[in-house]
Design a protein around this motif. Structure first.
Motif, PDB file in Angstrom:
ATOM      1  N   ILE A 208     -29.167 -50.862 -20.358  1.00 29.60           N
ATOM      2  CA  ILE A 208     -28.775 -49.443 -20.336  1.00 29.60           C
ATOM      3  C   ILE A 208     -29.790 -48.620 -21.127  1.00 29.60           C
ATOM      4  N   LYS A 209     -30.157 -49.117 -22.299  1.00 32.80           N
ATOM      5  CA  LYS A 209     -31.124 -48.405 -23.135  1.00 32.80           C
ATOM      6  C   LYS A 209     -32.462 -48.258 -22.407  1.00 32.80           C
ATOM      7  N   THR A 210     -32.907 -49.334 -21.756  1.00 34.19           N
ATOM      8  CA  THR A 210     -34.210 -49.327 -21.084  1.00 34.19           C
ATOM      9  C   THR A 210     -34.258 -48.309 -19.951  1.00 34.19           C
ATOM     10  N   ILE A 211     -33.213 -48.308 -19.104  1.00 34.86           N
ATOM     11  CA  ILE A 211     -33.263 -47.419 -17.935  1.00 34.86           C
ATOM     12  C   ILE A 211     -32.859 -45.985 -18.281  1.00 34.86           C
ATOM     13  N   SER A 212     -32.245 -45.802 -19.462  1.00 39.29           N
ATOM     14  CA  SER A 212     -31.822 -44.442 -19.846  1.00 39.29           C
ATOM     15  C   SER A 212     -33.015 -43.547 -20.154  1.00 39.29           C
ATOM     16  N   THR A 213     -34.197 -44.147 -20.325  1.00 41.58           N
ATOM     17  CA  THR A 213     -35.389 -43.343 -20.590  1.00 41.58           C
ATOM     18  C   THR A 213     -35.868 -42.601 -19.348  1.00 41.58           C
ATOM     19  N   SER A 214     -35.429 -43.089 -18.166  1.00 41.41           N
ATOM     20  CA  SER A 214     -35.878 -42.437 -16.921  1.00 41.41           C
ATOM     21  C   SER A 214     -34.734 -42.071 -15.983  1.00 41.41           C
ATOM     22  N   LEU A 239     -27.938 -45.936 -28.761  1.00 36.49           N
ATOM     23  CA  LEU A 239     -27.385 -45.204 -27.625  1.00 36.49           C
ATOM     24  C   LEU A 239     -26.680 -43.957 -28.125  1.00 36.49           C
ATOM     25  N   THR A 240     -26.948 -42.846 -27.508  1.00 37.10           N
ATOM     26  CA  THR A 240     -26.307 -41.594 -27.913  1.00 37.10           C
ATOM     27  C   THR A 240     -24.861 -41.570 -27.428  1.00 37.10           C
ATOM     28  N   ASP A 320     -39.500 -56.804 -16.386  1.00 37.40           N
ATOM     29  CA  ASP A 320     -38.929 -56.664 -15.050  1.00 37.40           C
ATOM     30  C   ASP A 320     -37.831 -55.604 -14.982  1.00 37.40           C
ATOM     31  N   ALA A 321     -37.625 -54.869 -16.072  1.00 38.48           N
ATOM     32  CA  ALA A 321     -36.560 -53.868 -16.113  1.00 38.48           C
ATOM     33  C   ALA A 321     -36.755 -52.806 -15.036  1.00 38.48           C
ATOM     34  N   GLU A 322     -38.002 -52.388 -14.824  1.00 37.47           N
ATOM     35  CA  GLU A 322     -38.266 -51.373 -13.810  1.00 37.47           C
ATOM     36  C   GLU A 322     -37.965 -51.900 -12.406  1.00 37.47           C
TER      37      GLU A 322
END
Length: 365
Positions: A208-214, A239-240, A320-322
């Motif tokens: 969640i943290k990784t993809i929340s940047t985009s 996480l906000t 591989d998160a992207e």
């Protein structure tokens, strides 16, 4: 049991927590259900402390009551759920030649070792593994939750596979079903139930943290009792407050909450006992038309997701998160996804199928 009672007279013995027995309206509700369905229910109080003496006392009560019912009502089949009840009825099986169904619900002793710190060289673990073998050897039929556990049992104890049925956790689709979700410009994940012991929420939060940047994302937790722990772990991943919510949801309202998410998610700790697990949440997500993001904790769930294309499996490699994000978005754009999830639930997790499978077992023995 309600549906099985149309063909069988059922006597139900359960051990209930003191606080639940004090909930008189709920007790009355269950008594009324049993009365209407010709089920004779005898609730006994569950004793917890001191652990050994309390358990021995409960086993004695259960043994006496099950023996009384068996003799007075000429019981034909004894159906036990998990291991402790096996201690209450093994003599009935041996001495009175009753038919026995061992509904394992998983590898209980190994769950205690994997999740609760039991020592596999310790006396308690060894005792319950011996009980497992005893019950398997004396059972007329065995029920487990996964095909992988069926194979393990067959290999480990040389059990005829015809004696073992796989009945996954069942979902009542009159309660859990798809509802119209208003699309929003935010991707909502849903995490249902436990967040510790068998599960690890850190890989979920890391993704969640990784993809929340985009992406605009949020994860909704539906949980009772672990709110402080969830908040602490979300804080650990920075996480906000807008990125997560924690909800204490009654079961009758759960389907409505699941209708508001895009995908169900969880991460199960991988060990031996998890090979026999098929969490109820899987059927609940699918019945509501929601795909699943989880790890391949056993071969059943891996095949379920990959063959039926109803979700994604975690790849914990951060690089591989992207790719995972792209695959996830592509999956969610599939217009047939929700229908595919619901159809799989109807064919694999529905309560109707579970009842029919149990009826077949009852008739066969």
């Amino acid at each position: 049991l309600e549906r099985l009672s149309t063909e069988n007279k059922i006597f139900l013995i359960s051990f209930e927590k003191k606080a639940d027995l004090k909930n008189l309206s709920l007790v009355k509700k269950i008594r009324d259900i049993c009365l209407v369905n010709n089920i004779e229910w005898k609730p006994l109080k569950y004793h917890k402390k001191p652990t050994l003496l309390a358990t021995m006392f409960d086993i004695l009560l259960g043994t006496l009551l099950s023996t009384f019912f068996s003799i007075k009502h000429s019981i034909d089949i004894i159906h036990i759920r998990s291991y402790i009840p096996g201690l209450m009825v093994i003599l009935l099986k041996v001495l009175l030649k009753k038919k026995l169904i061992f509904d394992m619900r998983g590898f209980w002793a190994d769950e205690k070792a994997d999740r609760s710190g039991w020592n596999r060289q310790g006396r308690t673990y060894i005792f319950f593994k011996a009980l497992e073998r005893l019950l398997i050897n004396h059972s007329d039929h065995i029920v487990c939750l996964t095909r992988e556990s069926k194979t393990i049992l067959s290999d480990l104890y040389n059990v005829d596979q015809a004696k073992i049925s796989v009945i996954p956790t069942c979902v009542d689709q009159s309660t859990f079903y798809p509802k119209i979700k208003k699309r929003k410009n935010i991707l909502v994940f849903g995490h249902l139930g436990s967040v510790d012991t068998a599960y690890d929420i850190d890989p979920v939060l890391e993704f969640i943290k990784t993809i929340s940047t985009s992406l605009d994302v949020r994860i909704d937790f539906f949980n009772k009792g672990d709110h402080d722990f969830i908040e602490e772990r979300c804080g650990a991943f920075n996480l906000t407050s807008s990125t997560f919510s924690i909800n204490n949801v009654d079961r009758e309202d759960l389907s409505d909450y699941l209708s508001k998410i895009d995908i169900g998610c969880f991460y199960a700790k991988e060990n031996f006992s998890i090979k026999a697990s098929m969490p109820t949440k899987i059927g609940e997500f699918l019945s509501c038309g929601k795909p699943i993001l989880c790890n391949a904790f056993n071969s059943d769930i891996r095949d379920l997701i990959e063959v039926n294309k109803i979700g994604l499996l975690y790849n914990l490699d951060a690089s591989d998160a992207e790719t995972m994000k792209s695959n996830l978005l592509m999956l969610l754009e599939d217009h047939d996804l929700s229908k595919r999830c619901e159809q799989l639930a109807s064919s694999f997790f529905t309560l109707d199928k579970g009842v029919e499978l149990y009826k077949e077992i009852y008739r066969s023995i």
